[in-house]
Structures are given as structure tokens and as C-alpha cells.
Design an enzyme around this catalytic site. Sequence first.
Site, mmCIF file in Angstrom:
data_model
loop_
_atom_site.group_PDB
_atom_site.id
_atom_site.type_symbol
_atom_site.label_atom_id
_atom_site.label_comp_id
_atom_site.label_asym_id
_atom_site.label_seq_id
_atom_site.Cartn_x
_atom_site.Cartn_y
_atom_site.Cartn_z
ATOM 1 N N SER A 42 -8.142 18.528 1.453
ATOM 2 C CA SER A 42 -8.530 18.503 2.713
ATOM 3 C C SER A 42 -9.583 17.555 3.391
ATOM 4 C CB SER A 42 -8.840 19.970 3.157
ATOM 5 O OG SER A 42 -9.519 20.260 4.246
ATOM 6 N N TYR B 181 -13.266 27.736 1.292
ATOM 7 C CA TYR B 181 -12.049 26.704 1.292
ATOM 8 C C TYR B 181 -12.415 25.451 0.917
ATOM 9 C CZ TYR B 181 -8.232 24.026 3.726
ATOM 10 O OH TYR B 181 -7.204 23.225 3.751
#
Length: 631
Positions: free
Chosen positions: A508, A521
Amino acid sequence: MTAVPGESELERLVARSRLIGADPTLVLYGGGNTSTKLTEVDHLGRERRVIRIKGSGSDLGTVTVSDFPGLWLDELLPLRERAAMSDEEMVAYLTRCLVEPDSARPSIETLLHAFLPATHVDHVHADAICSLANAPDPGAAVREALGEEVAVVRYLRPGFELSRRVAELADARAVVLAHHGLVTWGDTHEQSLGLTLELVGQARGYLGLVEEAGVEEPEPDGALVERFLVRLRGCLSGERRVVLATERAQQSLADRPDAEQVAAMRSTPDHMLRIGARSCVLGLDADARAAVESHGEPPRAFLVPGFGGVAAGPDAGAARARLEIAGHTGASVAATLDRFGGASWLSAQEVYEFENWPLELYKLTLAPRPPELAGHVALVTGAASGIGRDVAADLAGRGAHLVLADIDERGLEAVCAGLPLAVSVPGDLTDEEVVDRCVHTAVARFGGLDAVVLNAGIAATGALETLDEDDWERSLDVNLSGQFRLTRRALGVLREQGIGGSLVYVASKNAFAPGAGFGPYSVAKAGLVQLMRIAALEGGRHGIRANAVNPDAIFDGSKLWSEELRRERAAAHGIGVDELEAFYAGRSLLGRPVTGSDVAEAVAFLVSDRSRATTGAVIPVDGGVPAAFPR
Ligand code: ZN
């Protein structure tokens, strides 16, 4: 027998052909041919006799009207007066006799059909007939099994000479071509087809063939089979990767004490085109590389004692077809050996001439050029939605075979159903047993593994000060520890296989540019990039590459972006929920939205050999976010 259906003679020919083609004990994949002689009107309005015969390479089981080129009989029949004709001369001549100049190339056996006076002619490579035709004395075996009225012609490669020989036997009931197959004929469709079925039934009875009830063999050790298959695939995959198909039902062939003898010949030369002149007998713990190298031409079919049959092909369909052909040819040869205590076959010179026969090789040139990832096997996790679904569709479009995994079973089934070469493994990838099943499925179904796209992940938010311990653990487990377990399992298989491989981690933008309140995350994704780097370091000497893509703000079809997450991120940026997508697009350098197919494009590059010199890299697919530039 019941009437062959159809409005016209041509339609009845199609129906008759399909009846023959539907029975794999009669013909397999493009083998055999059928014809009918009829009257048609030519371009000058004249009524003329025509033979409609199956085109070269088309499959009897699926033929349609357009697969039957027509040739003017009054132009073919004068050839009977000729003493000899080369293959090239014959093909050129046939081309000039076509009713439709642009029709499919007519069968190599066209003249054999044309010279026989009967209206309908059928030619098959039936297993049971071939068992007789490969007896030590084919003539004696056919006479004893089928009676004196069935003639036998010695082996000749199809062409002008064979056509003349068979024409001379038109007074017989039918003709068996030694080491090749059967030719029948009749005044009606039913007569010709009926005679084929009758003679095949008689041959089966003579051979004492009975439907074998499947014998339950003990299951061999799964880890042993897995290691055998990946090593075999590794040494068969040179310039192009191959896919393996397996068949446990062929274990009875593989376990025969004379398996080497069964493997050394084919029931009919047609099968050599698809599976080579002989199979390779190979034990589960044998040295596959040594066996393959000593075989000469790379073997396409294998008999594996204690396991069954294995075949290699450029894709799963081809491997499966070859395996089926090998099963039929092996059963036919075994029946010959069992009934006659021996067999006869083509000489080495005849085998060589058949395998290098330009007219038959033509059939194989009709296949289209394979796509970029043909023969490749890729495992994609989190494939039921969002990026994973787009990656799966993209890789499938490039010809890859896919194992797709996701915790969402119904979503996964829907994705799988739309893709041609995909199998699904539903389950939670934090469960080591599910990880094992994913990798094992790739090997069991396709023979190995070339790429893993580690995409499964969950969004997890919350400020550190108030973060729940379980939320933290869950994010690390799904986004990082599960990926470690899959990496560990895949590395073992890729190293064993010995032809490199590619691991692609879907991380990400947050790995490099985290967001406040997005800790669980962002930390896990940063760990994922580091995991990728370690995999690159440790895999490099085995040709195993590891790279990552860093997407950002992909909303389209994504489960990651739940309503709750949208609300939270919108609040964090001080905007409305409906402004969120435009906000993300607008803050990037390129100012454009990013889609799952943008990520899929980068993943495909990293999966393919186009990125063969790249490992340990991160490709951002985020529209350009300066804070997240890789470093
Ligand atoms: Zn044939």
C-alpha cells in the site's frame, strides 16, 4: 440401429460423424474421418458428383457442415489410373478439385474415401481394432476375430499408395489397416456406422475386454507426489512452461510388470503426433531430470508406478487431451500384449518418417500463437473482489492458469466461474492449513507454481491511544503473518521446481506514507514490504523474484473501503464522505483516479518474464504521491 438424423445428406453426414466422435474408444481429438458422396450443382449449373469429407484437423465430435470440404469426384477418379503420386503432388491436386476454393483442407485420406465405390465411408482408430492390428501377426488376428471377409492391408503411411491398395479391396466387408485402424463403408449412413460398431464389438469380445470396475489403490504420500510433480514440471519447462495433468485411473497400466513395453509403442500413428512415439516410465522417487534427458525428445506422457498417468502440455486442456490419448493408446497396447503375448509395431524408420511427415505436421500449425502467460500457474489471494479480482481477470486474459483464494466463498465462486483455467480454494489465509491447500492445489491441478500474488488484506483503523489489542493482532495476522506463511510455503515449492518464480506483494502507499489513525494497517503493510525484501534476498539465488506494488485509493469494487472506513477517512481529512474519491484522486500528482486494472497491469509485468531482471522493487500505482515515493 436407429436412423442417423438430418434434413440433407450433408447434415446426416455431420450427425453420423458426431456419433462416432462422441465415443473416445473409436476416435480421439481430430483422429479418424468420414465421407459421403452426393450430387451437387456446380458454378455452371451442372449436376455433378461430389465427395464431402472431413477437413484435416477438425474433430469428429464437434464437426459442423463447414468442416466438410467438397471435391468434384469426376476430377478425382481418373487418378486411379496413375501408378504413383507424391504427397505434395496429391495435396496440390486435391486443392484444384475443391467445390469451394476457400474451404478447409480436405483429409489426407481423401483419395482412400473417393476410390471406394460405396456412398458412405468411415475411418476410425478404435482401440479394440488397433489391438488386433498390432498383434504379432495382424492378418491372422483380424481373420480370427472378425472373419475372412474383413481384409487387412499392411502398414503404409496414408497417401496415394494406401488409397489404391484399399480400393482394390472394395469387395471385402471392411478393411483393417495394419498398425493404424479400420475402414468401413455402406450404401446408407446406418450401414457404414453400424458396421464400424459391429466390428469393434466383435474385436472387444475376442480380446475378452470387460468394463473394469475402478480398483481402489492406496493413496500415495501427498508430499512425495507433490515433490515428484514440481520436479518433473521443472525439468520439462524450458523456453516455454508446461502444465501437467494427472490420472490415478492409469495406475493399473503403470503398475504392469511390462509397463516399459506398453510405453514403447502407440496403438495408431495418429497418437504419435499428440503424445510422441513413446511414454516415459518414471518412479515417484526416480531422478526425473535424468529420465527426461535420456528420453531424446522431451516426453509428453508418463506412466508412474504407484501413482498413475501424467501428461505435459502447453496448457491444461492440451495436457488433459494428451493424458486421455495416452490412456487409450496404453489400454489398446496392453490388450494386444495380454491377448497375443506380444505385439508388432512400426519400425524405427517408419516412426521417424511419420513423426517428420510434413502433411501431418500441418495439422499442428493450425494452432494459434500462445498468449504471454500460457503454461504459467499463478496463485492469487483475496481474489473474490477489488484488486484481487481484477488481477485474476487480467492474468487469465494473458493465458495463466489460476488458483484463486479468498475467505468469501460465494464471491470466489462467481469470479472463478467466469475464468477459463481457474480453480478456487475458499478459506481464511491466517489458517496454515488453508495456505497449504492453496499451494498444494496449484501442484495437484497444474503440476507446479510460477507466481503468487499476495493480495489478501483487511483495512484496520484506530488511534494508538485507544486501539484495541485484538484489532492490532488481527491486522498483523491477516496483513502480515498470513503472508509470511504463504511466502514460506511457496518458496519451498518454487525452489524444488527449479525454474525460478515470482512473488508479488500487494502492499500500500501507506507502507511509505502512513496516515494518522490508520496504524494497524500501515504498520502491517510496511512489514509486508520488508517481508518482500527478505524474500528477494533469500530467493534470488534460486531465480525467485519478489516485488511489491503500492496502490492507493482504489474504490472500485473494493471490499476494503467499507462504509465505516469511508466515514473515518473522510473525517480524518475534514471532508464529506461523498467527496472522498475525488479528494484522493485530486491529491495525486497525476490527478486521476486509480483502478484495479491499473494495479493488475503492474502485477502482470512483475509476474511475467518481462521483469526478469527486477527483484526487491516497489512499483507505486497511486497516481503519484510524493510522500510515498519508494526509498
Ligand atoms: Zn487414420
